[in-house]
Design an enzyme around this catalytic site. Sequence first.
Site, mmCIF file in Angstrom:
data_model
loop_
_atom_site.group_PDB
_atom_site.id
_atom_site.type_symbol
_atom_site.label_atom_id
_atom_site.label_comp_id
_atom_site.label_asym_id
_atom_site.label_seq_id
_atom_site.Cartn_x
_atom_site.Cartn_y
_atom_site.Cartn_z
ATOM 1 N N ALA A 90 61.653 36.377 30.824
ATOM 2 C CA ALA A 90 62.281 36.754 29.559
ATOM 3 C C ALA A 90 61.673 38.080 29.116
ATOM 4 O O ALA A 90 60.621 38.481 29.608
ATOM 5 C CB ALA A 90 61.984 35.682 28.516
ATOM 6 N N GLY A 149 61.278 32.993 33.046
ATOM 7 C CA GLY A 149 62.732 32.821 32.969
ATOM 8 C C GLY A 149 63.419 33.236 34.248
ATOM 9 O O GLY A 149 64.505 32.728 34.573
ATOM 10 N N GLU A 196 63.280 30.289 36.361
ATOM 11 C CA GLU A 196 64.157 29.279 35.764
ATOM 12 C C GLU A 196 65.631 29.573 36.069
ATOM 13 O O GLU A 196 66.412 28.652 36.303
ATOM 14 C CB GLU A 196 63.885 29.198 34.260
ATOM 15 C CG GLU A 196 62.518 28.593 33.945
ATOM 16 C CD GLU A 196 62.129 28.757 32.494
ATOM 17 O OE1 GLU A 196 62.043 27.721 31.799
ATOM 18 O OE2 GLU A 196 61.936 29.907 32.060
HETATM 19 N N1 T1G Z 1 59.266 41.641 29.456
HETATM 20 C C1 T1G Z 1 59.212 42.914 28.996
HETATM 21 N N2 T1G Z 1 58.524 43.940 29.602
HETATM 22 C C2 T1G Z 1 57.884 43.620 30.721
HETATM 23 C C3 T1G Z 1 57.885 42.306 31.266
HETATM 24 C C4 T1G Z 1 58.634 41.299 30.586
HETATM 25 N N3 T1G Z 1 58.714 40.040 31.046
HETATM 26 N N4 T1G Z 1 57.121 42.323 32.380
HETATM 27 C C5 T1G Z 1 56.682 43.589 32.531
HETATM 28 N N5 T1G Z 1 57.131 44.373 31.546
HETATM 29 C C6 T1G Z 1 56.893 45.815 31.380
HETATM 30 C C7 T1G Z 1 55.427 46.139 31.083
HETATM 31 O O1 T1G Z 1 55.156 46.058 29.720
HETATM 32 C C8 T1G Z 1 55.335 47.563 31.619
HETATM 33 O O2 T1G Z 1 55.900 48.403 30.654
HETATM 34 C C9 T1G Z 1 56.267 47.561 32.821
HETATM 35 O O3 T1G Z 1 57.150 46.438 32.619
HETATM 36 C C10 T1G Z 1 55.563 47.369 34.132
HETATM 37 O O4 T1G Z 1 54.755 46.217 34.023
HETATM 38 C C11 T1G Z 1 62.160 31.873 29.161
HETATM 39 C C12 T1G Z 1 59.927 32.639 27.736
HETATM 40 C C13 T1G Z 1 56.024 41.584 36.704
HETATM 41 C C14 T1G Z 1 53.866 41.153 37.789
HETATM 42 O O5 T1G Z 1 54.925 36.698 32.073
HETATM 43 O O6 T1G Z 1 53.240 39.800 35.043
HETATM 44 O O7 T1G Z 1 60.031 34.105 30.813
HETATM 45 O O8 T1G Z 1 53.888 49.689 30.141
HETATM 46 O O9 T1G Z 1 52.554 47.411 34.317
HETATM 47 O O10 T1G Z 1 51.487 45.696 37.335
HETATM 48 O O11 T1G Z 1 60.540 30.416 29.959
HETATM 49 O O12 T1G Z 1 54.493 42.964 34.647
HETATM 50 O O13 T1G Z 1 55.530 50.578 31.756
HETATM 51 O O14 T1G Z 1 56.106 50.400 29.319
HETATM 52 O O15 T1G Z 1 52.686 44.894 34.376
HETATM 53 O O16 T1G Z 1 53.610 46.021 38.652
HETATM 54 C C15 T1G Z 1 57.298 35.405 31.833
HETATM 55 C C16 T1G Z 1 55.008 39.414 32.937
HETATM 56 C C17 T1G Z 1 57.785 35.861 30.512
HETATM 57 C C18 T1G Z 1 55.674 38.298 33.654
HETATM 58 C C19 T1G Z 1 54.604 43.514 37.346
HETATM 59 N N6 T1G Z 1 57.038 36.548 32.687
HETATM 60 N N7 T1G Z 1 54.931 40.599 33.758
HETATM 61 O O17 T1G Z 1 53.282 43.959 37.277
HETATM 62 O O18 T1G Z 1 53.668 46.270 36.232
HETATM 63 S S1 T1G Z 1 57.952 34.493 29.410
HETATM 64 C C20 T1G Z 1 55.834 37.115 32.736
HETATM 65 C C21 T1G Z 1 54.008 40.700 34.745
HETATM 66 C C22 T1G Z 1 59.386 33.686 29.926
HETATM 67 C C23 T1G Z 1 60.857 31.735 29.835
HETATM 68 C C24 T1G Z 1 59.721 32.419 29.176
HETATM 69 C C25 T1G Z 1 53.925 42.001 35.461
HETATM 70 C C26 T1G Z 1 54.644 42.029 36.822
HETATM 71 P P1 T1G Z 1 55.323 49.842 30.454
HETATM 72 P P2 T1G Z 1 53.285 46.203 34.694
HETATM 73 P P3 T1G Z 1 52.947 45.552 37.459
#
Ligand code: T1G
Length: 702
Positions: A62, A106, A109
Site C-alpha cells: 500500500a 498489499g 495480498e
Molecule cells: N509506499 C510509498 N512509498 C514507498 C513505499 C510504499 N509502500 N515503499 C517505498 N517507497 C518509496 C520510498 O519512500 C522511497 O522514496 C522510494 O520508494 C524508494 O524506496 C494493505 C497496509 C520496496 C524494499 O512496508 O521496504 O501494504 O525516498 O529507498 O532500498 O496490508 O522501499 O525515493 O522519495 O526504500 O530499494 C507494506 C516498504 C506497506 C514496503 C525497496 N510495504 N518499502 O527498497 O528503496 S503496508 C512495505 C520497502 C501495506 C497492506 C498494508 C522498500 C523496498 P524516496 P527505498 P529500496
Amino acid sequence: MSLVTYNVQDGVAVIAVDNPPVNALSPGVPEGLEAALDRAAGDAGVKALVVMGAGRTFIAGADIAVLQDMAWGKGPGGPVLHDLLQKLEDSAKPVVMAIHGTALGGGLEVAIAGHYRVALASAQLGQPEVNLGIIPGAEGTQRLPRLAGIEKAINMCVSGKPIAASEALAAGLIDKVIEGDLTAGAIAFAQRAPLAAKTHERNGRLGTVAENAPLFAAGLALAAKLRPSQEAPRRAVEAIEAAATLPFEEGCRRERQIFAECVVSDQAKSLIHAFFAERAAAKIPGIGKPSASAIARVAIIGAGTMGGGIAMACANAGLSVLLKETKAEALDAGLATIRRNYETSVKRGRFTAQDVEQRLALIHPQLDYASFDSADVIIEAVFESMALKKQIFSEIDAIARPGCILASNTSTLSIDEIASVTARPSSVIGMHFFSPANVMRLLEIVRGRATSPEIIATAMALAKHLKKVGVLAGNCPGFIGNRMFFPYMYETQFLVEDGATPKQVDAALTGFGMAMGMFAVDDMAGIDVAWRVRQEMGHFREPGVRKPLVQDQLYAMGRYGQKTGKGWYTYGEDRKPVSDPLVEELIATSARTAGIARRAIGDQEIVERSVYALINEGARVLEEGFALRASDIDVVYLNGYGFPGWRGGPMFYADLTGLKKILETIERFRRELGPRWEPAPLLLKLAAEGHGFRDYDREREA
Ligand code: T1G
C-alpha cells in the site's frame, strides 16, 4: 498518465502496474487494476490474464504516505482493496501473478487473490506491515494461511521478514519459479493454466483447533521475543486465528477491525515516521545524488574494534580493503577478531564458509602505506587522540590520490581541526561508524567547514552501498548522537547519586523501550573510553556545574566494564550484568560526601530526566544547524543508540508527548535541579506556538 498498462499477447492480457519507484498501491492503482480486469473480462480474445509490475519490482505494498494520513485520522479508515481482491478472485479467466523484485504487504495480498503466482528466483515475498506498527489489512491474514498454512503465515506476519521465491514455492505460496524472461514465462504458464479454485475457498490448510493451538501459542511467543513492546505482531496472530476459526468474510471483517485499531496507534505513527525519516535523511539540499560506483578500494588505518568492523562492512559490500596497523601483533589480533566474527556469522547461518573466504580475500593486511595512493577512500579508525589523528592525516595527505576521500571515524573530535593539517580540507569528512561497525546500521557523516558537496555526496552514497543509514551531521563536539548522549548519560549518573540504583535506572530505560540501560551501555563501551572522551572534550571544567562523582572513581579503580569484568556491574562468564554492592556503597558514600540528600526516585522521573535531556539537547543541535531535520536526529537514535522504533525517536516522541508538557517538566527540573536544565530556545519557541518538531521540519523543507 495511467498507472496501469494493458496489452494482449497471444490471447493473454498483460496488466502491469507502472507507479515508480516501487509500484505502491497509490490512489489510481487499484482503480486502474479493476478497470483492466473489467477490460480483460469483456475481451473475447483474452483467455487468461497476467498481472505484474513494470520497472524494478512487483507491487511493494500500500502507499505508506496514505497510511500516514490514516494514522493521523486523515483519509480512509483502511485499505480500500476489497473490491479489487474480489474481482481478481472471481475472474472467470485464470489470473496469473508474475512476481519480480518485491511482493510486499498489499502487493502480496493482491498476488494471493489471483489464481496462480509465478516468480523469478530473486523475488522476495513478505508481509512487513508489523515494521509499520500495523497488520496486513487487505485480507492477507485470511488468504495467506489458506495458501501457505497457519505456521508460515504466522511467521511471515509476525517477523515481517520477506521470504525468497524458493521458500515461497516450498510453502505453496507460488506455483512456479521462472527461469529467464518473466513475462514470457508467465504468459506461457497462463496459456496452459485451467481456472483454479479461489484462494478464499481453499480451507484445506487451515488445520483444526487442536492442531492450531500450539501454533498460535508459538506465534505469540515469537511476537513477544521479536518485538516485546509492540502491539501489531500480537494482533496479527489474532487475525490469523480468525482465519482458522471464522468464515472468510467474517475473518476479513475481524482483520479490518484490528487493522483500524493498529493504524491509529502511536506505535504505527512512530514506525511510519521512522520509515520516511530514514529515507528523508538521504536527501541533502544542494547535494546531488551521486552513485558509489566510483568507490572500489577502501584503505583503513587501525585494525582495532572499529577498524576491523569497518573492514568487514566494506568487504561485505564487495569492496577491496587495505587494512593498516603499526605493529604485527596488533594486525594479527585484528585479523583474528575479524575471522572470529565471520565464524560466528557462519554458525548463525548468515554466511557460508565460502562467503567468508571471499570476504577475507578482499581484506589486505599491512604494516605500511603501500597502495594507499590508489585508494578511493581512506578511513582513519585509531583511538580518540587529536594529536595522533593529526599525525595520521598529515601522512595520508601526502600520499592519497587527488579526489580521494580522507575520512575520520572520530566519534567526538573536531573534523575542522583534523582537516587543518592537510592541504585538502575540502576532501576531509567524518565517517562515524557505530560498534560493531559490521552490524550497526548508522553512519554519522560529519561535514567540516570546507568539506565539498561532492565529498559529502560520495560519502552518503558509500553509506547506502555499505547498507548503512547515512545521516549528515555538523561539526560540533560529539556531532549529533554523542553530543545528545552525554547529557543523557550524565543525567543517569546524577539519578543514582540522588537515590536510584544503576539496576533501577537501567530497568526503567529498558522498560521505556531502550535496547539497553545506560549503565550497561557504559560498561559495554568501556568506562575508560568514556573517561578519555571526557578528558579530550573538557567536560565539567566550568566552575559551579554539577559533576558526576562515581565514573572517574571506577576508572581510577580499573573498573572499565565488561572488558575488565567489573564496571558499574560485575560480569561472569555469561557477560550478564550483576549489581555490585560495592558500587552502590561507593555511590552512597560519594553522594554523602557531596552533601546530596538521597531519596526514593520513581521510574517516571528516571525516564523523564533521561529522555528529556536527550530532547532538550536535540533541540539545541537542531536550532544550531548541526542536524538538517529533527527526523534526522530520530534516525540517529533509532539506528545508533537503541531508541525504540515504536516510539519514533526522541524528537518524534517529544511531539507525541506534547512539547508544552515536556517544557513544563524541564522548567520544573530547572527550578529543582539547576541550570543544566535550561530549556533550549527552540523548545520554548515551538511549545509557545503549539507546534512540534515535525512542524519545524515541514517549515524548513518548504
Ligand atoms: N509506499 C510509498 N512509498 C514507498 C513505499 C510504499 N509502500 N515503499 C517505498 N517507497 C518509496 C520510498 O519512500 C522511497 O522514496 C522510494 O520508494 C524508494 O524506496 C494493505 C497496509 C520496496 C524494499 O512496508 O521496504 O501494504 O525516498 O529507498 O532500498 O496490508 O522501499 O525515493 O522519495 O526504500 O530499494 C507494506 C516498504 C506497506 C514496503 C525497496 N510495504 N518499502 O527498497 O528503496 S503496508 C512495505 C520497502 C501495506 C497492506 C498494508 C522498500 C523496498 P524516496 P527505498 P529500496
